[in-house]
Design an enzyme around this catalytic site. Structure first.
Site, PDB file in Angstrom:
ATOM      1  N   CYS A  70       0.866  -1.170   0.000  1.00 38.65           N
ATOM      2  CA  CYS A  70       0.000   0.000   0.000  1.00 38.65           C
ATOM      3  C   CYS A  70       0.908   1.227   0.000  1.00 38.65           C
ATOM      4  O   CYS A  70       1.674   1.421   0.945  1.00 38.65           O
ATOM      5  CB  CYS A  70      -0.856  -0.029   1.272  1.00 38.65           C
ATOM      6  SG  CYS A  70      -1.856   1.435   1.513  1.00 38.65           S
ATOM      7  N   CYS A 206      -0.523   3.517  -6.576  1.00 38.37           N
ATOM      8  CA  CYS A 206      -1.517   2.978  -5.638  1.00 38.37           C
ATOM      9  C   CYS A 206      -1.772   1.561  -6.124  1.00 38.37           C
ATOM     10  O   CYS A 206      -2.046   1.352  -7.313  1.00 38.37           O
ATOM     11  CB  CYS A 206      -2.797   3.801  -5.679  1.00 38.37           C
ATOM     12  SG  CYS A 206      -4.186   3.009  -4.816  1.00 38.37           S
TER      13      CYS A 206
HETATM   14  N1  DGL Z   1      -3.823   0.471  -2.221  1.00 35.76           N
HETATM   15  C1  DGL Z   1      -3.443   1.590  -1.457  1.00 35.76           C
HETATM   16  C2  DGL Z   1      -2.277   2.362  -2.012  1.00 35.76           C
HETATM   17  O1  DGL Z   1      -1.432   1.749  -2.634  1.00 35.76           O
HETATM   18  C3  DGL Z   1      -4.426   2.303  -0.626  1.00 35.76           C
HETATM   19  C4  DGL Z   1      -5.541   2.998  -1.300  1.00 35.76           C
HETATM   20  C5  DGL Z   1      -6.426   3.630  -0.244  1.00 35.76           C
HETATM   21  O2  DGL Z   1      -6.757   2.948   0.722  1.00 35.76           O
HETATM   22  O3  DGL Z   1      -6.763   4.802  -0.398  1.00 35.76           O
HETATM   23  O4  DGL Z   1      -2.146   3.540  -1.801  1.00 35.76           O
END
Ligand code: DGL
Length: 283
Positions: A70, A206
């Site tokens: 993440c 993301c």
């Molecule tokens: N998948 C996540 C990232 O890489 C988080 C997205 C989120 O929860 O806003 O930032």
């Protein structure tokens, strides 16, 4: 012991998928904090607290290494947790544990340089020849981690971030692909307007966006190279294991999926990407 993979939701499955391919006999526990997703619009303190709780949960499940799949957690919380919390957690658990992120491997892939490398600062102005676009959550964009860390290493690369406030939430909810395509096209256009032209390369900053990477490819000029976080993270983890034999990743090929949200099956966008039904247990 097992490798823990953490994300606010389903986005980290894109990284997990590649890690499973690369380390087929290792044991994995995936944790999606879907009760609190998305993270990208939350204040930093909340992101730190939620990321720490996720890591604690995965350590309690027997993981010794947690990969923060993440960008939001890695860019906002990782350094803080490594400095202020992890040493005490190691002492309390009495075994080697660590938390790794995905920003460092992505920057290594984007710069073609090892993390330790910092460019020598010369007085003369370096021409920016390579324009890199980063699509990310607002929290990741506000951290400016990609701009700062790439500039330290490659002064010939100009980095422009495009925050996409709704996109992770829409992917998390399994929005129809035509709606996602329209939002992605809007962000690609907005970035082009800001830079004055399209970027030469792009980072999907993301992990949710990797699930619809084909929609980004379709919205960007044909052939625009995407820097892929899942592959970059798998390469970095292989190097980490070679340097740290004290971390064993298990040999049973166990795959567990936990969620703080609604247990059971995930929506079809995720299953199509994953290639098989996925069953999540309550965390
Ligand atoms: N998948 C996540 C990232 O890489 C988080 C997205 C989120 O929860 O806003 O930032």
């Amino acid at each position: 012991m097992a490798i823990g993979v953490f994300d606010s939701g389903v986005g980290g499955l894109s990284v997990h998928h590649r890690l499973v391919e690369r380390f087929p006999t290792a044991d994995f526990v995936y944790l999606a904090d879907q009760a609190n997703a998305p993270y990208g619009g939350r204040p930093g303190e909340e992101i730190v607290a939620l990321t720490r709780a996720g890591c604690e949960r995965l350590f309690a499940e027997g993981c010794n290494l947690v990969v923060l799949a993440c960008n939001t957690a890695a860019s906002v919380a990782l350094r803080r947790l490594q400095q202020t919390w992890l040493p005490g957690a190691r002492r309390d658990l009495g075994r080697p544990v660590n938390v790794l992120g995905i920003v460092v491997p992505t920057i290594e892939a984007a710069t073609g340089l090892p993390w330790e490398h910092e460019a020598e600062r010369r007085g003369d102005k370096v021409e920016k020849l390579d324009v890199l676009g980063v699509f990310s959550t607002p929290a990741t964009a506000a951290s400016r981690v990609y701009e700062i860390e790439i500039d330290k290493r490659r002064q010939d690369v100009a980095v422009f971030s495009e925050p996409c406030p709704e996109l992770a939430r829409m992917i998390e909810a399994g929005a129809p692909r035509d709606e996602l395509a329209a939002v992605i096209e809007g962000h690609v256009k907005a970035l082009k307007t800001r830079i004055g032209r399209h970027p030469d390369r792009a980072i999907l900053g993301c992990t949710h966006y990797e699930i619809v990477a084909d929609l980004f490819e379709a919205a960007l000029p044909p052939g625009t190279p995407l820097i892929r976080q899942p592959g970059a993270t798998a390469d970095a983890l292989a190097r980490y294991f070679a340097r740290h034999p004290e971390f064993d990743a298990g040999t049973g090929g166990v795959r567990r999926f936990l969620t703080t949200g609604r247990p059971g099956a995930q929506h079809s966008l995720v299953e199509t990407f994953w290639g098989a039904p996925l069953h999540f247990e309550p965390a």
